[in-house]
Design a protein around this motif. Structure first.
Motif, mmCIF file in Angstrom:
data_model
loop_
_atom_site.group_PDB
_atom_site.id
_atom_site.type_symbol
_atom_site.label_atom_id
_atom_site.label_comp_id
_atom_site.label_asym_id
_atom_site.label_seq_id
_atom_site.Cartn_x
_atom_site.Cartn_y
_atom_site.Cartn_z
ATOM 1 N N TYR A 1 1.380 -0.033 1.784
ATOM 2 C CA TYR A 1 2.840 -0.143 1.825
ATOM 3 C C TYR A 1 3.309 -0.850 3.089
ATOM 4 O O TYR A 1 2.652 -0.788 4.132
ATOM 5 N N THR B 1 15.943 3.381 -11.568
ATOM 6 C CA THR B 1 15.724 2.565 -12.749
ATOM 7 C C THR B 1 16.831 2.851 -13.752
ATOM 8 O O THR B 1 17.655 3.736 -13.537
ATOM 9 N N ASP C 1 2.698 5.184 -13.607
ATOM 10 C CA ASP C 1 3.377 5.331 -12.323
ATOM 11 C C ASP C 1 2.554 6.274 -11.438
ATOM 12 O O ASP C 1 1.743 7.057 -11.931
HETATM 13 C C1 LIG Z 1 12.125 1.106 -8.240
HETATM 14 S S1 LIG Z 1 10.958 1.829 -9.356
HETATM 15 C C2 LIG Z 1 10.831 0.566 -10.598
HETATM 16 C C3 LIG Z 1 11.026 1.110 -11.994
HETATM 17 C C4 LIG Z 1 11.080 0.062 -13.102
HETATM 18 N N1 LIG Z 1 9.894 -0.787 -13.098
HETATM 19 C C5 LIG Z 1 12.333 -0.763 -13.021
HETATM 20 O O1 LIG Z 1 12.262 -1.926 -12.579
HETATM 21 O O2 LIG Z 1 13.414 -0.277 -13.361
HETATM 22 C C6 LIG Z 1 9.419 1.686 -8.438
HETATM 23 C C7 LIG Z 1 8.323 2.581 -8.984
HETATM 24 O O3 LIG Z 1 7.075 2.171 -8.420
HETATM 25 C C8 LIG Z 1 6.269 3.318 -8.318
HETATM 26 N N2 LIG Z 1 5.151 3.109 -7.387
HETATM 27 C C9 LIG Z 1 5.182 3.051 -6.037
HETATM 28 N N3 LIG Z 1 3.932 2.919 -5.552
HETATM 29 C C10 LIG Z 1 3.098 2.889 -6.616
HETATM 30 C C11 LIG Z 1 1.681 2.770 -6.760
HETATM 31 N N4 LIG Z 1 0.891 2.662 -5.697
HETATM 32 N N5 LIG Z 1 1.161 2.789 -8.013
HETATM 33 C C12 LIG Z 1 1.968 2.918 -9.091
HETATM 34 N N6 LIG Z 1 3.308 3.024 -9.021
HETATM 35 C C13 LIG Z 1 3.873 3.016 -7.800
HETATM 36 C C14 LIG Z 1 7.236 4.382 -7.832
HETATM 37 O O4 LIG Z 1 6.752 5.686 -8.074
HETATM 38 C C15 LIG Z 1 8.505 4.051 -8.625
HETATM 39 O O5 LIG Z 1 8.604 4.830 -9.772
#
Ligand SMILES: C[S@@+](CC[C@H](N)C(=O)[O-])C[C@H]1O[C@@H](n2cnc3c(N)ncnc32)[C@H](O)[C@@H]1O
Length: 275
Positions: A28, A75, A144
């Motif tokens: 990150y 989202t 996720d």
């Molecule tokens: C802002 S949301 C996006 C949701 C959807 N794709 C949208 O665009 O509306 C970001 C998502 O990325 C997930 N995320 C963050 N790090 C991740 C990882 N290492 N592996 C999988 N998902 C991850 C978070 O848990 C979160 O639910």
């Protein structure tokens, strides 16, 4: 303002959080991590990294709260309507024509499921339009990192506000109202049947069941370091079938070796295609 502590204390804290959550914190962006740690420290009323590290050791739930803060899961259904209109009008007709019921999709970083269910609705709409047989079985993998978001997705009940961007005809057709006040909508069985949710960490696990014809990877990669972004883009490109499509978020742009495999299909909507 008092300093929270030096870089060494911050790094030690991250290592502790990573080990406790089995998480690749180094994937990150630093700015993202610092903001989330600051949010949790304020909420806990502690002022130094060392004190926050102690809090984590003493309160097992605090690690989960940190993970919830890190995984920003904002989202909506039909988020960025222009992109979905393009998917419905241009991408799905081609994919359904080529692949029919064998179509395979992945909503990567699906948060609480709105994106995956939106895609399922459009598949049903698209399949109807091309007069195909009804689709059978789950054809969308929705993954996720955050277990609480995945639980919301599995519950498949959403407040009315979640549907603000979705055309009302689709809302009425696929999300019957529920509850005494009719202020909650349930996801119709035929939509749920198309989606399979699973916990998955994009930074350390391969795609769960490639190859895919359509990958939605929106509003996730922005939180990752550039090296990790490039690596995941390449993984996604390789996980696509020939003729398959990758969709990124509105402010995300593909770079690195993935560009050797994919061609721009709609620059404005961040849609890429594997020839
Ligand atoms: C802002 S949301 C996006 C949701 C959807 N794709 C949208 O665009 O509306 C970001 C998502 O990325 C997930 N995320 C963050 N790090 C991740 C990882 N290492 N592996 C999988 N998902 C991850 C978070 O848990 C979160 O639910």
């Amino acid at each position: 303002m008092m300093s929270a502590g030096g870089d060494a204390a911050f790094r030690a804290l991250l290592q502790q959080l990573g080990e406790a959550q089995d998480l690749r914190v180094d994937a990150y962006k630093d700015s993202c991590l610092r903001r989330r740690v600051a949010v949790r420290m304020r909420a806990c009323g502690v002022h130094t990294y060392n004190d926050y590290a102690r809090r984590i050791r003493e309160d097992g739930d605090e690690c989960d709260r940190f993970l919830a803060a890190l995984t920003i899961n904002v989202t909506k259904f039909y988020r960025n309507a222009d992109m979905w209109d393009f998917v419905l009008g241009s991408v799905l007709p081609e994919l359904l024509e080529a692949r029919g019921n064998a179509i395979r999709c992945w909503s990567a970083g699906c948060a609480s499921g709105e994106e995956a269910y939106t895609l399922a609705v459009l598949l049903l709409e698209g399949a109807g339009r091309t007069r195909m047989d009804p689709l059978h079985g789950p054809c969308i993998d929705a993954t996720d990192l955050d277990p609480r978001s995945l639980q919301t997705a599995a519950d498949a009940r959403y407040p009315e506000e979640a549907f603000g961007e979705m055309p009302r005809t689709l809302v009425a057709r696929y999300f019957p109202p529920e509850g005494r006040e009719h202020d909650v909508r349930a996801v119709a069985g035929e939509v749920r049947e198309l989606v399979r949710f699973q916990r998955h960490d994009l930074t350390r696990e391969p795609p769960i069941d490639p190859p895919y014809d359509l990958i939605l990877f929106r509003n996730v990669v922005i939180y990752f370091q550039r090296v990790m972004q490039e690596r995941i883009f390449a993984t996604m490109a390789h996980a696509l079938n020939p003729g398959g499509t990758l969709v990124l978020g509105k402010v995300e742009t593909l770079f690195g070796s993935a560009c050797d495999l994919l061609r721009k299909r709609n620059v404005r909507e961040r849609v890429y295609r594997r020839p």
